[in-house]
Scaffold this active site. Structure first.
Site, short mmCIF file in Angstrom:
data_model
loop_
_atom_site.label_atom_id
_atom_site.label_comp_id
_atom_site.label_asym_id
_atom_site.label_seq_id
_atom_site.Cartn_x
_atom_site.Cartn_y
_atom_site.Cartn_z
N GLU A 92 0.83 -1.22 0.00
CA GLU A 92 0.00 0.00 0.00
C GLU A 92 0.86 1.27 0.00
O GLU A 92 1.94 1.29 0.59
CB GLU A 92 -0.85 0.03 1.27
CG GLU A 92 -1.84 -1.08 1.35
CD GLU A 92 -2.60 -1.04 2.67
OE1 GLU A 92 -3.53 -1.81 2.81
OE2 GLU A 92 -2.25 -0.22 3.55
N CYS A 110 3.29 8.49 1.59
CA CYS A 110 3.69 7.58 2.66
C CYS A 110 3.96 6.22 2.01
O CYS A 110 3.04 5.62 1.44
CB CYS A 110 2.55 7.51 3.68
SG CYS A 110 2.82 6.29 4.96
N CYS A 117 5.07 -7.05 8.13
CA CYS A 117 6.01 -6.43 9.08
C CYS A 117 6.23 -7.39 10.25
O CYS A 117 5.29 -7.95 10.78
CB CYS A 117 5.45 -5.10 9.59
SG CYS A 117 6.56 -4.29 10.76
N CYS A 121 2.86 -4.54 15.87
CA CYS A 121 2.21 -3.58 16.77
C CYS A 121 0.73 -3.95 16.92
O CYS A 121 0.08 -4.35 15.95
CB CYS A 121 2.36 -2.16 16.24
SG CYS A 121 4.08 -1.65 16.14
N CYS A 124 -2.06 -2.40 14.52
CA CYS A 124 -1.68 -2.22 13.12
C CYS A 124 -2.12 -3.42 12.27
O CYS A 124 -1.79 -4.56 12.58
CB CYS A 124 -0.16 -2.05 13.04
SG CYS A 124 0.46 -2.07 11.36
N CYS A 342 -2.16 2.12 8.01
CA CYS A 342 -1.25 1.12 7.44
C CYS A 342 -1.85 -0.29 7.41
O CYS A 342 -2.23 -0.84 8.42
CB CYS A 342 0.00 1.15 8.31
SG CYS A 342 1.15 -0.14 8.02
S1 SF4 Z 1 2.95 0.07 12.99
FE1 SF4 Z 1 2.69 -1.77 11.72
S2 SF4 Z 1 4.08 -1.51 10.00
FE2 SF4 Z 1 4.70 -0.04 11.59
S3 SF4 Z 1 6.26 -1.14 12.80
FE3 SF4 Z 1 4.31 -1.54 13.82
S4 SF4 Z 1 3.58 -3.46 12.90
FE4 SF4 Z 1 5.18 -2.67 11.57
#
Ligand code: SF4
Length: 354
Positions: A92, A110, A117, A121, A124, A342
């Site tokens: 994305e 962005c 990832c 998080c 996310c 994200c």
């Molecule tokens: S916010 Fe999402 S993309 Fe960014 S570091 Fe944390 S898990 Fe990874």
């Protein structure tokens, strides 16, 4: 013979390669301009290069632009793009215009640096899906080129002025590729985007923060902090277990000393961190630092279990920082109606496909 991805090469590398292949070095500059400045998607577009040379070039260089799978447009001008890569993976890219602020005429993109990832998080959508692979340099720079191409079809004068490496993935886990992409995007004969208009965002990869300050002190740094307490941050941003707040803040101070730049701290306000003790903890962490805090009401992500605090709670939080003379602002919310956080668009399409 495997072809080399043209979008991944610096101008100097292209010139050397052209010389090696029996072309003039100047061809390297021309190709770089066509690819990195004009964003061509087909060698035939290089109108000032003979057909014979174009054929030669296509034998050792590849040009594999991403496919646009879906575009979403928000009422506030934000646009979100889902791109398909050569191996079928999807990433994305988000474009945020600031039309209200005409004096600066800013268009910020962005961009993603990984497929998925590994950080995970809590709030996310990308983190929920796990890690697939790093993006190549060409896939990183390509997001800027492909979005610009779309914009220029509507308005030939379109420009991208700012870049944040804040899309899918942890940029500092794909460090070499991100640094090279920055150099290419900064090139005079490419997009010529100033180093100071580019910001790398990290969840807190401590050793790389210091390395970034040494390798490229011009580029900006944003840290996704989200809590001033280790026990909360361990859950929200799990990399905190490896690099706890004390080491992260020490690295940020070192970054500021080396670069003479302030660090931006992102703080996604949610039901777990919007209270007086968190705000006071943040004041203690940032005391005497060159810092700016961006408060962002958390974007609702399906299945995350975190949600937005009330407006009163957010204002209380901000006031505590202001009273301690810490630079703070609410980040303008963008694209709430189009899954702009994200990983959300990708997550939604995966659900639709399932
Ligand atoms: S916010 Fe999402 S993309 Fe960014 S570091 Fe944390 S898990 Fe990874």
């Amino acid at each position: 013979m495997e072809k080399i991805d043209c979008r991944s090469l610096l101008e100097t590398e292209l010139s050397e390669l052209c010389a090696e292949k029996g072309l003039s070095k100047f061809r390297g500059r021309q190709i770089f301009q066509w690819v990195e400045q004009k964003g061509i998607r087909d060698w035939r577009e290089m109108s000032n290069i003979s057909q014979a040379d174009r054929e030669k070039i296509s034998q050792f260089l590849s040009l594999r632009p991403a496919d646009l799978i879906r575009e979403q447009k928000s009422k506030d001008g934000t646009r979100k793009y889902l791109f398909g890569l050569a191996d079928g993976e999807r990433i994305e890219t988000v474009l945020m215009g600031y039309e209200k602020d005409r004096s600066r005429d800013r268009q910020t993109i962005c961009i993603s640096t990984q497929v998925g990832c590994p950080v995970g998080c809590l709030f996310c959508a990308t983190g929920m899906e796990g890690f697939k692979r790093n993006l190549t340099v060409g896939e990183i720079t390509g997001q800027v080129l492909d979005v610009l191409r779309i914009l220029r079809q509507e308005n030939p004068g379109s420009k991208i002025t700012n870049i944040v490496f804040m899309g899918m993935g942890e940029p500092l886990f794909n460090y070499k590729a991100v640094l090279k992409a920055i150099s290419i995007l900064n090139s005079k004969n490419g997009q010529n985007i100033g180093m100071r208009r580019m910001t790398v965002s990290t969840s807190g990869v401590v050793p790389k923060i210091i390395q970034l300050a040494q390798d490229n002190p011009q580029v900006g740094l944003a840290v996704s902090l989200h809590s001033s307490r280790d026990e909360v941050r361990d859950k929200l941003v799990p990399i905190n277990k490896k690099y706890p707040l004390a080491s992260l803040m020490a690295a940020c101070r070192t970054y500021s000393q080396i670069t003479k730049r302030r660090v931006t701290f992102e703080f996604a306000l949610n039901n777990t961190n919007t209270n007086k003790s968190e705000a006071q903890g943040l004041v203690n962490l940032l005391k005497g630092m060159m810092a700016h805090v961006n408060l962002i009401p958390v974007n609702p992500v399906q299945g995350s279990g975190v949600h937005r605090p009330t407006r009163e709670e957010m204002l209380m939080f901000k006031k505590i920082l202001e009273e301690a003379e810490i630079a703070v602002s609410f980040r303008e919310e963008k694209g709430l109606d189009i899954d702009a956080a994200c990983g959300q668009l990708r997550q939604r399409l995966e659900c639709e496909r399932a």
